[in-house]
Design a protein around this motif. Structure first.
Motif, PDB file in Angstrom:
ATOM      1  N   ILE F  64       0.843  -1.203   0.000  1.00 43.87           N
ATOM      2  CA  ILE F  64       0.000   0.000   0.000  1.00 43.87           C
ATOM      3  C   ILE F  64       0.876   1.250   0.000  1.00 43.87           C
ATOM      4  CG2 ILE F  64      -1.655   1.317   1.412  1.00 43.87           C
ATOM      5  CD1 ILE F  64      -2.912  -1.414   2.200  1.00 43.87           C
ATOM      6  N   VAL F  67       2.304   1.722  -3.493  1.00 53.69           N
ATOM      7  CA  VAL F  67       1.361   2.318  -4.446  1.00 53.69           C
ATOM      8  C   VAL F  67       1.485   3.842  -4.415  1.00 53.69           C
ATOM      9  CG1 VAL F  67      -1.115   2.789  -4.766  1.00 53.69           C
ATOM     10  CG2 VAL F  67      -0.288   0.431  -4.529  1.00 53.69           C
ATOM     11  N   LYS F  68       1.629   4.392  -3.210  1.00 55.39           N
ATOM     12  CA  LYS F  68       1.732   5.864  -3.089  1.00 55.39           C
ATOM     13  C   LYS F  68       3.062   6.395  -3.619  1.00 55.39           C
ATOM     14  CE  LYS F  68       0.221   5.701   1.360  1.00 55.39           C
ATOM     15  NZ  LYS F  68      -0.138   6.248   2.699  1.00 55.39           N
ATOM     16  N   ILE F  82      -4.478   9.005  -4.822  1.00 56.69           N
ATOM     17  CA  ILE F  82      -5.051   7.662  -4.618  1.00 56.69           C
ATOM     18  C   ILE F  82      -6.217   7.742  -3.622  1.00 56.69           C
ATOM     19  CG2 ILE F  82      -4.523   5.286  -3.901  1.00 56.69           C
ATOM     20  CD1 ILE F  82      -2.943   6.401  -6.369  1.00 56.69           C
ATOM     21  N   CYS F  85      -6.957   1.799  -1.806  1.00 52.94           N
ATOM     22  CA  CYS F  85      -5.948   0.806  -2.171  1.00 52.94           C
ATOM     23  C   CYS F  85      -6.094  -0.402  -1.260  1.00 52.94           C
ATOM     24  CB  CYS F  85      -4.549   1.408  -2.029  1.00 52.94           C
ATOM     25  SG  CYS F  85      -3.267   0.197  -2.363  1.00 52.94           S
ATOM     26  N   CYS F 102      -3.868  -6.416  -6.285  1.00 53.67           N
ATOM     27  CA  CYS F 102      -3.856  -5.033  -5.819  1.00 53.67           C
ATOM     28  C   CYS F 102      -4.913  -4.221  -6.557  1.00 53.67           C
ATOM     29  CB  CYS F 102      -2.466  -4.424  -6.039  1.00 53.67           C
ATOM     30  SG  CYS F 102      -2.369  -2.692  -5.528  1.00 53.67           S
ATOM     31  N   VAL F 104      -6.693  -0.453  -6.965  1.00 56.94           N
ATOM     32  CA  VAL F 104      -6.481   0.975  -6.722  1.00 56.94           C
ATOM     33  C   VAL F 104      -7.604   1.760  -7.378  1.00 56.94           C
ATOM     34  CG1 VAL F 104      -4.867   2.918  -6.956  1.00 56.94           C
ATOM     35  CG2 VAL F 104      -3.975   0.601  -6.730  1.00 56.94           C
ATOM     36  N   GLU F 115      -0.002   2.176 -10.718  1.00 60.31           N
ATOM     37  CA  GLU F 115      -0.090   2.101  -9.265  1.00 60.31           C
ATOM     38  C   GLU F 115      -0.424   0.674  -8.832  1.00 60.31           C
ATOM     39  OE1 GLU F 115      -1.017   4.625 -11.063  1.00 60.31           O
ATOM     40  OE2 GLU F 115      -0.117   6.359 -10.065  1.00 60.31           O
ATOM     41  N   ALA F 116      -1.385   0.047  -9.518  1.00 53.97           N
ATOM     42  CA  ALA F 116      -1.776  -1.311  -9.135  1.00 53.97           C
ATOM     43  C   ALA F 116      -0.622  -2.294  -9.365  1.00 53.97           C
ATOM     44  CB  ALA F 116      -3.021  -1.732  -9.922  1.00 53.97           C
ATOM     45  N   GLY F 119       2.039  -1.773  -6.746  1.00 54.24           N
ATOM     46  CA  GLY F 119       1.589  -2.372  -5.489  1.00 54.24           C
ATOM     47  C   GLY F 119       1.864  -3.871  -5.447  1.00 54.24           C
TER      48      GLY F 119
END
Lengths: 162, 162, 162, 162, 162, 162
Positions: F64, F67-68, F82, F85, F102, F104, F115-116, F119
């Protein structure tokens, strides 16, 4: 503040300015600067796009990533959702100068001037890093904003004579 | 590499240079640069140390923190354990220029030139940010290394005429 | 500096202190602090280790990662190669307090006090974040160093009566 | 979740909560906390604003930069476009306590409570770091939210007796 | 821990393992992985080195920068002073696979396996990002360590049949 | 660009694409991937949720947080706010594979595919890190997008046979 330093409150304490009341508008900024290198480095960099190592390509990636780090580097800078970023070069073969241009766009309550300037600085630093084994007499100069658009303050265009 | 661009391998691919075989030595670097501001900004910054907002104090903190981010910003830069960092200023009241000096020390296998230069750039950018509400015609110039000591390459001192 | 504030030079300018002349020694630090929560939150957290969501486990990860960010957060802090980090808890079911203990070890020229304290603070903040939907009347208190070892200054042990 | 721990799903797994369905509203948060220092440190800090080193000025910059790092530090925290941030101090000369107040504003789908609390913690840690050469018996306490406004949950005001 | 999970203490709590008692040795790691792309993407990437956009060059920069971020991304990972990092490619034109190889060197108390693997992952992700406008059916596979040297555990070489 | 590589301009220079003219829409992405582990690791991880160390819980937090960090890791990736998530697991006890999923969500001008995928990668790397003391013959495979929704390009669903 009467003295125009908006990044301080009435007691002179640094603050991240309140932009919550401002409108969201499209904003662009274009900044520039150059690095003066010796003729040997200029030759390496110019050929670089071909086969001996792409200095300008690596520096471009660094500059774009640097733009995204602006609000981490500049204490009172607001984080902004960057919507476009490009780094361009102009090679002055006579004076052995590599000019960097950084364009940034966003839609937000405050402008992207600092982002464009940071992009120029990180690009220049990366060129310096990659060429410093040849000669450390490189000098980075005339880094400034060329223009910005959007925002209540209106558009700005840098005037040389100022 | 024959062409002196050590940050690329024989095929011209960017690499973080192998420094594992180098000796750990004390290393220092001193870099400089200035920002040319208008007279109005110069007055604000000068008084700033008193009561209206300490532009140079905030920029110093940003510069020192920026030094620690060097290897995050410059792609091929090795992370180094910074052992000392200082930002100093020289105000040229006649030409309205704020000169920044950044000193960095480490004990390592590679030098801190890039750290010192990054410290200068982030300090200059922060001054710009904090004064830009007054006038955006500021220009950052003559950012370069003054000297470095330590390492196999020996000491270096910037010579103006180069 | 005569006044004992070592993070400033003679003119009162902030500096990252020169530690290059100091010896590399083993150094440890242990810091603590607690968050006072209501009985409802205390119940959730206690059961958390079983099946309903492991608040303390998530906060432990955050605390350890926070320790590694210390020199990014604290401007004059030297980056250090953390060699061990642990977050422990003591639950005071009577007073509904979650005590956090953070141990950090390194081998370096300066200590890890700030790392241990930062680890406590980030752990506490994460507990707060994960429980704040239940009640925002949580209070974090008595965050301090318990002891440190190593370094020229010698060992330190916090004395309650000071 | 029935138990009120919204940062976990039905199986008890940590999640970054879905806020996509929430409204964008103006949101503010104000948090506080203090650091208890000895009389010697109190004297240094108080004079600091004059000439011997501006502890509170450096800590303010760190606090504001820390606010922008909140979602990097707290695992389940949503990144938010901070629109204002200020750090203020109240010096309790009698009890030798430095009180920190952190105000944060945004316009978003979730609140800035964690940002305000993180700002307080990083400011306190920086004061600690800059004064620890004098005495390490400093204690940080009573860090909590004072109030928040905006969002579906409505306004919140910390009540001492809770 | 009896079960071999060294990243947890006896109570099963995650810890950053104590490496302070280990020796500093030279350590290398080599990791690999590939991304399977369609023939159209393969053609673009292959020509990319010439004039249409250097996908692999950009991804190499990202991978090297990613290696330096390993201890920020992996919670229990120790920060290490990376001394060398290289990203190489092998293009399998028949199967339309781009193989990534990441070599990392350090001198430290713990190895660089995670750094090499992180370098592979970030390089693969960047290739994906730059080609996803053409087709999102790319798949990243067989990411693993090839070998490591140095450290008490001795050398390791990945054996296919395991 | 005619060749479909939208992350380059007409001259083949990498750019962060201009998304300012695109509409803000709800966007989701779901990505997956697995790590093949030996039976010994599989047993440890499975029991992990009980008492011997929660590998999957720690890796979820890392994923998580990863992802950021996507736009920091992937050079041409736009920063996005985001809004949700989650990391989920499916354990294939027969093949000794840990599958990571994952999800998002955001509301923005560009999608959260990267992002996914990031992750998934950070989660897999963290599992690797926490189990590597047992056996380093783990392999991460079949990391790809499962589906995305929102945006001008329309929805996407991964088709196995492609």
């Amino acid at each position: 503040m009467e003295n125009g330093l908006t990044h301080f409150d009435k007691e002179g304490n640094a603050v991240m300015v309140d932009v919550s009341g401002k409108n969201v508008t499209y904003r662009t900024a274009l900044a520039t600067g150059y690095i003066a290198v010796g003729p040997e480095i200029m030759a390496c960099v110019t050929e670089g796009n071909v086969k001996k190592g792409d200095v300008l390509g690596v520096a471009r990636v660094a500059g774009i990533m640097g733009v995204k780090k602006t609000s981490e580097l500049i204490p009172m800078c607001h984080p902004l959702p960057i919507q476009k970023c490009a780094i361009d070069y102009e090679l002055d073969q006579e004076k052995n100068r590599i000019h960097v241009l950084c364009t940034v766009k966003t839609e937000g309550k405050t402008g992207v001037e600092m982002e464009a300037l940071t992009g120029v600085q990180v690009t220049l630093l990366t060129i310096y890093d990659m060429c410093k084994a040849i000669d450390k007499h490189m000098v980075m100069s005339e880094i400034h904003l060329i223009e910005k658009t959007g925002g209540k303050g209106g558009d700005f265009r840098f005037e040389e004579e100022q």
